[in-house]
Scaffold this active site. Structure first.
Site, PDB file in Angstrom:
ATOM      1  N   LYS A   1      -5.409  12.532  -2.583  1.00  0.00           N
ATOM      2  CA  LYS A   1      -5.217  11.258  -3.276  1.00  0.00           C
ATOM      3  C   LYS A   1      -6.540  10.501  -3.391  1.00  0.00           C
ATOM      4  O   LYS A   1      -6.893  10.011  -4.465  1.00  0.00           O
ATOM      5  CB  LYS A   1      -4.196  10.410  -2.522  1.00  0.00           C
ATOM      6  CG  LYS A   1      -4.232   8.924  -2.835  1.00  0.00           C
ATOM      7  CD  LYS A   1      -3.292   8.154  -1.922  1.00  0.00           C
ATOM      8  CE  LYS A   1      -3.536   6.677  -1.878  1.00  0.00           C
ATOM      9  NZ  LYS A   1      -4.672   6.228  -1.069  1.00  0.00           N
ATOM     10  N   ASN A   2      -7.262  10.381  -2.287  1.00  0.00           N
ATOM     11  CA  ASN A   2      -8.436   9.515  -2.312  1.00  0.00           C
ATOM     12  C   ASN A   2      -9.633  10.121  -3.052  1.00  0.00           C
ATOM     13  O   ASN A   2     -10.595   9.420  -3.345  1.00  0.00           O
ATOM     14  CB  ASN A   2      -8.793   9.052  -0.890  1.00  0.00           C
ATOM     15  CG  ASN A   2      -7.763   8.048  -0.373  1.00  0.00           C
ATOM     16  OD1 ASN A   2      -6.984   7.490  -1.158  1.00  0.00           O
ATOM     17  ND2 ASN A   2      -7.734   7.832   0.930  1.00  0.00           N
TER      18      ASN A   2
ATOM     19  N   CYS B   1      -2.898  -1.566  -0.225  1.00  0.00           N
ATOM     20  CA  CYS B   1      -2.114  -1.775   0.987  1.00  0.00           C
ATOM     21  C   CYS B   1      -2.644  -2.966   1.782  1.00  0.00           C
ATOM     22  O   CYS B   1      -3.853  -3.138   1.903  1.00  0.00           O
ATOM     23  CB  CYS B   1      -2.182  -0.529   1.866  1.00  0.00           C
ATOM     24  SG  CYS B   1      -1.283   0.868   1.198  1.00  0.00           S
TER      25      CYS B   1
ATOM     26  N   ARG C   1      -9.915  -6.791   3.228  1.00  0.00           N
ATOM     27  CA  ARG C   1     -10.541  -5.598   2.638  1.00  0.00           C
ATOM     28  C   ARG C   1     -11.539  -6.049   1.567  1.00  0.00           C
ATOM     29  O   ARG C   1     -11.302  -5.883   0.367  1.00  0.00           O
ATOM     30  CB  ARG C   1      -9.487  -4.670   2.026  1.00  0.00           C
ATOM     31  CG  ARG C   1      -8.501  -4.138   3.032  1.00  0.00           C
ATOM     32  CD  ARG C   1      -7.495  -3.199   2.410  1.00  0.00           C
ATOM     33  NE  ARG C   1      -8.042  -1.872   2.140  1.00  0.00           N
ATOM     34  CZ  ARG C   1      -7.365  -0.894   1.548  1.00  0.00           C
ATOM     35  NH1 ARG C   1      -6.133  -1.090   1.153  1.00  0.00           N
ATOM     36  NH2 ARG C   1      -7.919   0.274   1.333  1.00  0.00           N
TER      37      ARG C   1
ATOM     38  N   ASP D   1      -6.375   6.702   8.460  1.00  0.00           N
ATOM     39  CA  ASP D   1      -5.148   6.964   7.698  1.00  0.00           C
ATOM     40  C   ASP D   1      -4.145   7.822   8.475  1.00  0.00           C
ATOM     41  O   ASP D   1      -3.006   7.963   8.053  1.00  0.00           O
ATOM     42  CB  ASP D   1      -5.482   7.665   6.375  1.00  0.00           C
ATOM     43  CG  ASP D   1      -6.299   6.780   5.460  1.00  0.00           C
ATOM     44  OD1 ASP D   1      -6.292   5.552   5.655  1.00  0.00           O
ATOM     45  OD2 ASP D   1      -6.971   7.322   4.557  1.00  0.00           O
TER      46      ASP D   1
ATOM     47  N   ARG E   1       3.346   6.080  -3.513  1.00  0.00           N
ATOM     48  CA  ARG E   1       1.972   5.937  -4.011  1.00  0.00           C
ATOM     49  C   ARG E   1       1.082   7.046  -3.473  1.00  0.00           C
ATOM     50  O   ARG E   1      -0.006   7.290  -4.012  1.00  0.00           O
ATOM     51  CB  ARG E   1       1.386   4.580  -3.584  1.00  0.00           C
ATOM     52  CG  ARG E   1       1.904   3.412  -4.387  1.00  0.00           C
ATOM     53  CD  ARG E   1       1.113   2.155  -4.068  1.00  0.00           C
ATOM     54  NE  ARG E   1      -0.286   2.486  -3.905  1.00  0.00           N
ATOM     55  CZ  ARG E   1      -1.095   1.969  -2.985  1.00  0.00           C
ATOM     56  NH1 ARG E   1      -0.657   1.067  -2.149  1.00  0.00           N
ATOM     57  NH2 ARG E   1      -2.344   2.331  -2.910  1.00  0.00           N
TER      58      ARG E   1
HETATM   59  N1  EPU Z   1     -15.645  -3.000   3.932  1.00  0.00           N
HETATM   60  C1  EPU Z   1     -16.291  -4.212   3.772  1.00  0.00           C
HETATM   61  N2  EPU Z   1     -16.909  -4.460   2.583  1.00  0.00           N
HETATM   62  C2  EPU Z   1     -16.909  -3.566   1.568  1.00  0.00           C
HETATM   63  C3  EPU Z   1     -16.240  -2.338   1.734  1.00  0.00           C
HETATM   64  C4  EPU Z   1     -15.610  -2.075   2.928  1.00  0.00           C
HETATM   65  O1  EPU Z   1     -16.307  -5.031   4.675  1.00  0.00           O
HETATM   66  O2  EPU Z   1     -17.483  -3.857   0.529  1.00  0.00           O
HETATM   67  C5  EPU Z   1     -14.981  -2.696   5.208  1.00  0.00           C
HETATM   68  C6  EPU Z   1     -13.476  -2.560   5.044  1.00  0.00           C
HETATM   69  O3  EPU Z   1     -12.822  -3.807   5.108  1.00  0.00           O
HETATM   70  C7  EPU Z   1     -13.134  -1.647   6.204  1.00  0.00           C
HETATM   71  C8  EPU Z   1     -14.350  -0.712   6.276  1.00  0.00           C
HETATM   72  O4  EPU Z   1     -15.409  -1.419   5.630  1.00  0.00           O
HETATM   73  O5  EPU Z   1     -13.041  -2.375   7.385  1.00  0.00           O
HETATM   74  C9  EPU Z   1     -14.182   0.636   5.625  1.00  0.00           C
HETATM   75  O6  EPU Z   1     -13.640   0.478   4.334  1.00  0.00           O
HETATM   76  P1  EPU Z   1     -13.851   1.521   3.163  1.00  0.00           P
HETATM   77  O7  EPU Z   1     -14.610   0.893   2.073  1.00  0.00           O
HETATM   78  O8  EPU Z   1     -14.379   2.820   3.721  1.00  0.00           O
HETATM   79  O9  EPU Z   1     -12.359   1.744   2.695  1.00  0.00           O
HETATM   80  P2  EPU Z   1     -11.883   1.935   1.230  1.00  0.00           P
HETATM   81  O10 EPU Z   1     -12.877   2.736   0.478  1.00  0.00           O
HETATM   82  O11 EPU Z   1     -11.419   0.673   0.624  1.00  0.00           O
HETATM   83  C10 EPU Z   1     -10.763   4.249   1.605  1.00  0.00           C
HETATM   84  C11 EPU Z   1      -9.401   4.805   1.421  1.00  0.00           C
HETATM   85  C12 EPU Z   1      -8.489   4.275   2.512  1.00  0.00           C
HETATM   86  C13 EPU Z   1      -9.077   4.660   3.864  1.00  0.00           C
HETATM   87  C14 EPU Z   1     -10.505   4.125   3.994  1.00  0.00           C
HETATM   88  C15 EPU Z   1     -11.195   4.558   5.263  1.00  0.00           C
HETATM   89  C16 EPU Z   1      -9.280   5.014  -0.962  1.00  0.00           C
HETATM   90  C17 EPU Z   1      -8.708   4.533  -2.223  1.00  0.00           C
HETATM   91  N3  EPU Z   1      -8.892   4.388   0.136  1.00  0.00           N
HETATM   92  O12 EPU Z   1     -10.607   2.843   1.486  1.00  0.00           O
HETATM   93  O13 EPU Z   1      -7.268   4.965   2.347  1.00  0.00           O
HETATM   94  O14 EPU Z   1      -8.278   4.105   4.884  1.00  0.00           O
HETATM   95  O15 EPU Z   1     -11.292   4.611   2.877  1.00  0.00           O
HETATM   96  O16 EPU Z   1     -11.269   5.949   5.335  1.00  0.00           O
HETATM   97  O17 EPU Z   1     -10.054   5.962  -0.930  1.00  0.00           O
HETATM   98  C18 EPU Z   1      -4.959   5.261   2.432  1.00  0.00           C
HETATM   99  O18 EPU Z   1      -5.124   6.320   1.835  1.00  0.00           O
HETATM  100  O19 EPU Z   1      -3.860   4.922   2.964  1.00  0.00           O
HETATM  101  C19 EPU Z   1      -6.086   4.339   2.556  1.00  0.00           C
HETATM  102  C20 EPU Z   1      -5.928   3.065   2.872  1.00  0.00           C
END
Ligand code: EPU
Length: 419
Positions: free
Chosen positions: A24-25, A118, A123, A307, A398
Site C-alpha cells: 500500500k505505502n 488516520c 502528523r 504499523d 483502506r
Molecule cells: N513528521 C514530522 N514532520 C514531517 C513529516 C513527519 O514531524 O514533515 C513526523 C511524523 O509526525 C512522525 C514521524 O515524523 O512522528 C514519521 O512520519 P513519516 O513522515 O515517516 O510518516 P508518513 O510518511 O506520514 C508513512 C506511512 C505510515 C507509517 C509511517 C512510518 C504512508 C502513506 N504512510 O507515513 O503508514 O506509519 O510512514 O513508517 O506511507 C499505515 O500504513 O497505517 C501508516 C500510517
C-alpha cells in the site's frame, strides 16, 4: 445512515494459504508519481484497496487517462492538465500529499487540499514543505483548507531532514527528479517503499542514487518517459497475517513476501515462541503455546515497524508474563487500547508505552479508530470468546485487500452486516 460492520466469532483454528498483495505505502506514492511521466505507464501488483481507487480518481481530475483492472493500472498522462485539487478526495487519505511533490515536479505549481489520513496524533508535513522551499518553491499556507505551492523553476539543493520521514523523503524525490542540478536528501528514510518509489522513478529515466541509505542523491533530468513497474510485496499486510496466524493458525502460509522486509517482526514472533518457518518468498506459521512475554519498541526501518505494533499487541495477551510496546514514531498511536480493554484485555498505555498482561478476550462491540487499530481488533476478535462487532471498518478497507473473504477462506467465522 447504515454502515457495514465486520462480525467475528472467535476461537476458530485457521489454516491455508494467503496471497500477500503489493505494498500500500509504495502504491500510494507510485500512483501520484505516474503523473511525472510524459508517456504511458503500467503499474502491476497493486493492492485492491480504497486508497488506490481514490488516488486514481485524483489522476483523472488532472485529465489523465487511467484504466484500473484488478491489480494493474494503465496511465496515459499525455493529455494532462494542471487543475486545482482542493477537494474532499484529497482529505480522505494521507498519501494525497504525494500529489504535491509530483505536481510540483511536473508543473512547478500546484493548488491542493490538505491531507487527511488516520488519526495517530499530530502528523505535520513541515519537512515536506521545507524540502519544497529548499528547491525554490514558495508555499502559501494561508488557507485553512488548501495549499498553493509554486516555483519559477526548481533547482537542486541539499536538504537535511530534522527527523526520518518516509513521506518527506519520497515527496522531495518526486519534486526533485526534474529540478535543475543535484538534490541531496540527508537523514533520508530507508524504508523499502522509498526504494520502490526510487526504482519506479529510475525506470522512467530519473537519476537517483542511494535510495535505501540515509543519503539520497538525485540529479535532475529534463523529461521522464513511460515504463512498466511491479510494486513490491506489502510487508505490513504480510506482517498482519503473520500475527493472525500466530494467534490462531495451524499451518498458515503467506506467500509473495520479501523475508528481509519483515525480519524485525519475524524476530519478535520467534522471541514470543511462535513457530515461524521462513521460505524464499513465503512464510509458514503455527500457533504454539505458551508464549513468552516480550518488549517491543517501534523504530524507523529496519527497526520494528510502527504499523505492526497494533496488530501484534493482541498476541501479547497470550504471553505468560507482562509485555510492553513502546511507540517512538507516533507516541499517541494507542487508540486501540481502550477497545482491547472493552474486550476484557488487561492493557494500559502511558507516556508512549502500552503494558499488556495475560488475559482472555471476550467479544463485544468495538470501534476501529484507524487502519492498523482495525487490524489489531481483527486479531483480537479471532482470539476472543464469542462474537465481536467491529465498527468503522472503512479504515480497514483502506489498507487490506478483501480481508473478510481471505479470513473466511482460512476458516474464520467472519461476516459483514449492514447496521
Ligand atoms: N513528521 C514530522 N514532520 C514531517 C513529516 C513527519 O514531524 O514533515 C513526523 C511524523 O509526525 C512522525 C514521524 O515524523 O512522528 C514519521 O512520519 P513519516 O513522515 O515517516 O510518516 P508518513 O510518511 O506520514 C508513512 C506511512 C505510515 C507509517 C509511517 C512510518 C504512508 C502513506 N504512510 O507515513 O503508514 O506509519 O510512514 O513508517 O506511507 C499505515 O500504513 O497505517 C501508516 C500510517
Amino acid at each position: 445512515m447504515s454502515q457495514e460492520v465486520i462480525k467475528i466469532r472467535g476461537g476458530q483454528t485457521l489454516s491455508g494459504t494467503v496471497h500477500n498483495h503489493g505494498a500500500k505505502n509504495s502504491a500510494v506514492a507510485i500512483i501520484p508519481a505516474t503523473l511525472l511521466a510524459e508517456e504511458p505507464v503500467t503499474i502491476d501488483g497493486l493492492p485492491q484497496i480504497s486508497d488506490v481507487e481514490t488516488l486514481v480518481s485524483l489522476l483523472e481530475d488532472l485529465n489523465i487517462n487511467t484504466d484500473l483492472k484488478d491489480t494493474t493500472l494503465n496511465v496515459d498522462p499525455t493529455q494532462i492538465e494542471n487543475a486545482p485539487l482542493p477537494n474532499n478526495k484529497v482529505q480522505s487519505l494521507r498519501a494525497s500529499y504525494y500529489m504535491m511533490g509530483a505536481m510540483l515536479g511536473r508543473f512547478n505549481k500546484c493548488v491542493i487540499g490538505l491531507p487527511g489520513g488516520c488519526p495517530l496524533g499530530p502528523r505535520p508535513i513541515d519537512q515536506h514543505i521545507k524540502g519544497f522551499k529548499a528547491l525554490g518553491a514558495v508555499v502559501d499556507e494561508s488557507s485553512s483548507t488548501s495549499m498553493k505551492i509554486e516555483a519559477d523553476k526548481l533547482v537542486g539543493a541539499n536538504i537535511f531532514l530534522d527527523m526520518v520521514s518516509v513521506g518527506a523523503t519520497i515527496n522531495i524525490m518526486l519534486a526533485a527528479v526534474r529540478a535543475e542540478g543535484q538534490t541531496v536528501i540527508e537523514n533520508a528514510a530507508k524504508e523499502p517503499e522509498v526504494v520502490d518509489v526510487a526504482a519506479f522513478l529510475s525506470s522512467l529515466g530519473a537519476k537517483i542514487k542511494g535510495a535505501g541509505t540515509s543519503t539520497i542523491k538525485i540529479t535532475g533530468v529534463e523529461r521522464l518517459t513511460g515504463s512498466n513497474h511491479q510494486v513490491i510485496p506489502d510487508r505490513i499486510e504480510a506482517g498482519t497475517y503473520m500475527c493472525i496466524a500466530a494467534a490462531c493458525g495451524k499451518d498458515v502460509t503467506i506467500n509473495n513476501i520479501i523475508p528481509t522486509h519483515i525480519e524485525p517482526l519475524t524476530v519478535k514472533l520467534k522471541e514470543l515462541g511462535v513457530d515461524v518457518n521462513m521460505g524464499e518468498d513465503s512464510v509458514r506459521i503455527n500457533r504454539s503455546e505458551p508464549y513468552e512475554s516480550v518488549n517491543i519498541k517501534t523504530l524507523v526501518y529496519p527497526g520494528f515497524a510502527t504499523d505492526l505494533q497494533q496488530p501484534i499487541t493482541p498476541l501479547l495477551f497470550l504471553s505468560n508474563g507482562i509485555s510492553t510496546v513502546t511507540e517512538t514514531i507516533y507516541p499517541e498511536r494507542f487508540r486501540h487500547v481502550d477497545e482491547l480493554k472493552n474486550m476484557g484485555g488487561d492493557i494500559s498505555a502511558d507516556k508512549g508505552t502500552a503494558t499488556i498482561k495475560p488475559s482472555q478476550l471476550k467479544g463485544t462491540s468495538v470501534y476501529a479508530s484507524d487502519l492498523r487499530a482495525g487490524a489489531c481488533l481483527i486479531v483480537a476478535a479471532l482470539l476472543a470468546e464469542g462474537v465481536t462487532t467491529i465498527y468503522n471498518v472503512k479504515h480497514i478497507y483502506r489498507g487490506y485487500t478483501d480481508i473478510v473473504n481471505t479470513l473466511k477462506q482460512l476458516g474464520a467465522d467472519i461476516w459483514t452486516e449492514e447496521v
